[in-house]
Each structure stands twice: as structure tokens, then as C-alpha cells.
Enzyme design. Sequence first.
Site, PDB file in Angstrom:
ATOM      1  N   GLU A  51       0.898  -1.169   0.000  1.00  0.00           N
ATOM      2  CA  GLU A  51       0.000   0.000   0.000  1.00  0.00           C
ATOM      3  C   GLU A  51       0.923   1.201   0.000  1.00  0.00           C
ATOM      4  O   GLU A  51       1.626   1.453   0.969  1.00  0.00           O
ATOM      5  CB  GLU A  51      -0.907  -0.036   1.219  1.00  0.00           C
ATOM      6  CG  GLU A  51      -1.940   1.072   1.241  1.00  0.00           C
ATOM      7  CD  GLU A  51      -1.678   2.084   2.333  1.00  0.00           C
ATOM      8  OE1 GLU A  51      -1.233   3.213   1.974  1.00  0.00           O
ATOM      9  OE2 GLU A  51      -1.890   1.756   3.505  1.00  0.00           O
ATOM     10  N   CYS A  69      -2.564   8.288   3.933  1.00  0.00           N
ATOM     11  CA  CYS A  69      -2.470   7.692   2.602  1.00  0.00           C
ATOM     12  C   CYS A  69      -3.757   7.866   1.818  1.00  0.00           C
ATOM     13  O   CYS A  69      -3.764   7.745   0.590  1.00  0.00           O
ATOM     14  CB  CYS A  69      -2.116   6.210   2.720  1.00  0.00           C
ATOM     15  SG  CYS A  69      -3.259   5.268   3.754  1.00  0.00           S
TER      16      CYS A  69
END
Length: 676
Positions: free
Chosen positions: A258, A297
Site C-alpha cells: 500500500e 495515505c
Amino acid sequence: MSLLEISSFAAGTWIAPGAGARTIASAITGEPFATAGNNALDVQAMLDFARDTGGPALRKLTFHERAKMLKALAQALTARKQELYALSFNTGATQSDHLIDIDGGIGTMFVFASKGRREMPDGHVYLDGDVEQLSRNGTFLGQHVCTPLQGVAVHINAFNFPVWGMLEKLAPTLLAGVPAIVKPATNSCYVTELAVKIMLDSGILPAGALQLVSGGLGDMLDRLTCQDVVSFTGSADTALKLRQNPAIVENSVRFVAEQDSLNASILGPDAQPGTPEFDLFIKEVSREMTTKAGQKCTAIRRIIAPQAQVDAVIEALTARLSKTVIGDPRLETTRMGALVSNGQKADVLAKAEIIGQEAERVFGNPDDFEVDGADADKGAFVPPMLFHCADPDKASRVHDTEAFGPVSTVMGYRDLDHAVAIANRGQGSLVTSVITHDPAVARDVVMGAGAWHGRIYINNRDSMKESTGHGSPLPHMVHGGPGRAGGGEEMGGVRGVKHYMQRTAVQGSPEMLTRIGEKWVPGATEIQGPAHPFTRRFGELEIGETLHTASRTVTMDDIEHFAHFTGDTFYAHMDEDAAKRNPFFPGRVAHGYLLLSFAAGLFVEPNEGPVLANTGLDGLRFMKPVSAGDSIKVRLTVKKKTRRTDEYGEVRWHVTLTNQDDEMVAEYELLTMNAY
């Protein structure tokens, strides 16, 4: 003032910082306050401890036992979360930010504990999908099963979520039955260290299930095998370097990533100023820019609005952002704290300068802003910075440069197809949102952008009171994205657990599949119990225990009475000529639910006993109609048992109805709760 020593936990021992240790500065003051790292860690001993001690201990436990373990860990963390809050202020996080990181991480662990109990078996093998028929007569079948990998999961986490970032990976890993070695980012590893200490001090985890590296991994990745997993969160550059490790490539080590994500939010063309959707859009964007000082994020990096609304969006965002109080995160009045370090501050300012080559900064001056209770020059503070890109089609850096802080760019679109094209210019993201009250707009965005985004968040006046927000990954849903976002998936309920398990196709007879999966497969041995199964307690019942009932003839009076009693006078049951015109029926037929009622009458034991409740019916199918004069009988088999508490468990019964010619009439699964 002495520095905090942030230790590693390796092969059952806490090891203080040593050679190669780094100094960590407070995000608020810029002053050193901790040290972490030790080049002398015996990484092979850590891997051996996980594989040889932690793994076998975890695999001995059932999924339910591991789920209970997760719940107990979450409770232990909850009891001491104030300590985590107090320490986490040094990362620049506010009290509101703590709720996302610390409470959010604990909540994620609770969810996986619940998912494990509700959606996984109280056994050691997870059945993935239905049995596949591989032969004409059903004597040779196939079943996909998942079993724990026999290695170790190496978790490499980012600095922005030292607790949630660990727990969202750790929960599915432990639930799968795989030990973990956690390596947090050094800048915030002191918060992770405390969380790990709390879990280890609780005595809940078996030895070897959890280890911690505060500092560098050394050559640990060089020693991984196909039974190991690397789960990474961080920059695309770092992910690429790790992926190219020869051992990871040669051994096909699972790599879940990720990474960078230029997430977007689209203001629907229907969301004009003055509508609830416009106001919601401004609120969401502002919150995503300032929460964790933009160090998320999932934060919104690109703000995509109808060209006619760009000025209104800039004006509304400017007004809202100007009210953001920046300061010492320990102050109750502070709404946005600091970045994690002055190094991160320098990186954000450099990336903002790159974005500024293609966009005009319309709000936020990093050289002139106020900070409450702290020194703006010494601490890692920056103001929210809003840019406007007048020509997103010709621009490139606004679509490939992520300033990992409170920085976002407004850009206009001509029509919805143009908006989707702009969103997709990010080359893969974790999340894109669309704020609209028009379902057609939402569908077009999903159809056009779904392939490029791991999650699409849709919100409007109907859902805004209960929605969790653009930037909130939930343990129930997958968190990850294609392309630039890393191509991985985390969480997603049981989907996330499977990353740490091997899916294997098992082929064999019904008897073999029954014993392997602890779930009765039609065609396997039927066991005759010593008494009616409804008189036997949960712990006494055996998988495959079967009752065959007597027959009952269905009469026309039965059909007539059921129709008038229930009000179900559908023509197939009441009109002979109409029923014959239906290609599925020979004439008037019995109601399907009449047959189910008769079936229950055939197999039920009426006296008080261990069956506490009928809780459901799954997979009902009717295969052949039953006419007046036909008879039915029932086979009732214990298919699966799942313990729910120490007092009762769920029994899943396989029920088949056959007629006088032994032809299948109906099939379903009955759920009951039985006293233990």
C-alpha cells in the site's frame, strides 16, 4: 534530560538501542527525545523463533480461539490507551488524530475478532467456496481450502499511523495463524513499541507470535521463503526496492503493498453552491487536508469540481481552512498539529514547490503563518496549502507528485467523463470520492473510475450523518488500490486473512472432504445416533449424524387449507387449467412453504430439550413439484457445528425432502442454537 530508549523485541528478549541507533526528535519542538535501532539484531534467530515457536503455537488454535485472542488484545490496549495518547503527541498528532490512529486501530482489531467468530469456522481449515462436482455420481468432488502459511509475516509500516498501521495488518495475520515481525517507521516507532509492550505484557499471545524491530531490518528480507509474507506501507520508491529483493523474487514471497496515492474527490455536477452536497464536499476536503496534518495515505490530493464551480470551491475552502488553528497538539484549541519531523516538513515543502510549477497557490503561505504554543521554525509545522491548476489536461506534476502533508489542488472539469479522466490520471489510487445526490452520476463514476481505484466513496445528504468519511479505511472493506497505489489489498474482512493463508484445491470422495473440512458433504457416511438428534446436546452431536423420517402424503385438502389459511392463493396451487399451462407444473401443486412446514412436522422432537431456537434457513431450492397424492420424507443431517459461547453453539443441518420415488423435492440448510 535523558533520551527514551526504544527497544526491539527479538526472539523473546527486549534489546535496547545499540550500534546504528538513530536519534528521534519531537515533532513539536524539534528537540531530540528518543533513540532507536540496533544493527546487532540476530534476524535469523527472530525468523526461527517465529517459524518454529510462534507458528506452531498459533496453528494449534482454532480460528475462534485466535479471534478470542484478538478481542482480549484489543481490550488490553483499550485499558491503557491514555498512555498511548500521551506518547503520541510527540508525533505531532492531536487528540482527534489519536482517535483515528489509536482508537481506530483497536476498533479494527475488535472487528477482526468479531469476523473471526461469525464468519470463520471453529476449526483449523477455512473452506473457500462450495464443493465442486467433478464426477457424474458424486463420488469424486473438489473443495478449495485455506490453511495458514508456515512462515512469518514481516510488516513494514509507515510513520503516520504507528498504532493503526500495525494493528490493521496484525489482526488478520494472527487470525490466520501466522506470527508477525513488526517493523514500524523509526520516526514514530516509540508509540508502536508501547503498544507492543502492552500486548506482550498481557500474556495473551503465545511465545513467538509477535516480535518488534525498532530500527532497520538488516538482511532479514534476504532470508525469506515462499511461506513468508511481506506487507508494506510507504512510498512507491521504497516498495520497488523491496520488491526487487532477490529472495523475494526468486522465492515468490508474497508482497502486499500500500503505497503512494494521489486520491481525488469529485464534486458532482448536481452539487451546486447552496446544496447540502456542496457544503458536505467542502467539509470533507477540509477535513482530509488537515487531519493528521494531511499525513494520510487516503487524504484528498486532487479536488475535482465543475469548471463553473471552481471559484466557489476555492472561496469556500479558503474560508474554512482559514479557521484551522495550528499549534501544539496537546492544546485543546489546536485543530492541526505538526508533521512527524522536520525532515518530513522539508519534503512536503519541496513537493509543494513542484506542484507550484503547474498550479497557483491560492491559500496558505509556509513562510507566514501562526502556530499556537510552539515555535513554527523549530517544530515540523506547515499551514494547509491549497493550489489551483487551471489546465489539468496539460499538467503532469499535479497528477504524479504527492506532497504528504496538508496540500491539495483544485482543478475544473468540463463534463463527468472529463472528471473521471482527471481522477484516473493518478494512475491508481486507494480512494476516490464523489459527492452527489444523483445516482446516475455515482454509477457513471464507478463504471469509469472503478478500474483505477481501490475504493469509491459516495456521499450525500442521505448518508452524511452516518458516513465514516472519505479518508477512513474500514476493516470490513478492502484497503488498497491498483497501479501507483501498490496493487495490494489489506483488510476487507476475511479477504485480508487469506493473504496469510494458502488456498489449496483438495480432491477426493465426500468422506474425505467431510473429514478434512469438518463439514458434512452429501454422499459421506451417515451416522445413526443413539437417540433423536434434537434430544442431544451440542457437544454430543457428531458431524454426519442423520435422521430419516417417515413419509407423509400430501392431499388436496392440505393444499386448499394452506392456501386459505395463509392467503397464498397463487394460481399454480388453486387453478388446475392455469397450472397446466405453466411448463413447470403438471397441474395444481403444493406450496413450497407447505412442504417445509410438513418437513418440520416430520423431523421435530416436540418435547423440551437442548434445541433452544431456530435461527434461520439458508440455500433453499425446490427441484420438483409435489402434487396431491404424492408423499414426502425427510433426511436431516448434522452438517456443521460452530461453538458460539460456553453455553450454546450453532448447528447447521442439511435437510433434503424426497418423494415416493426417492426424487429430490427440496433442499436447504436449517440453523439451530443448541445447548452445550
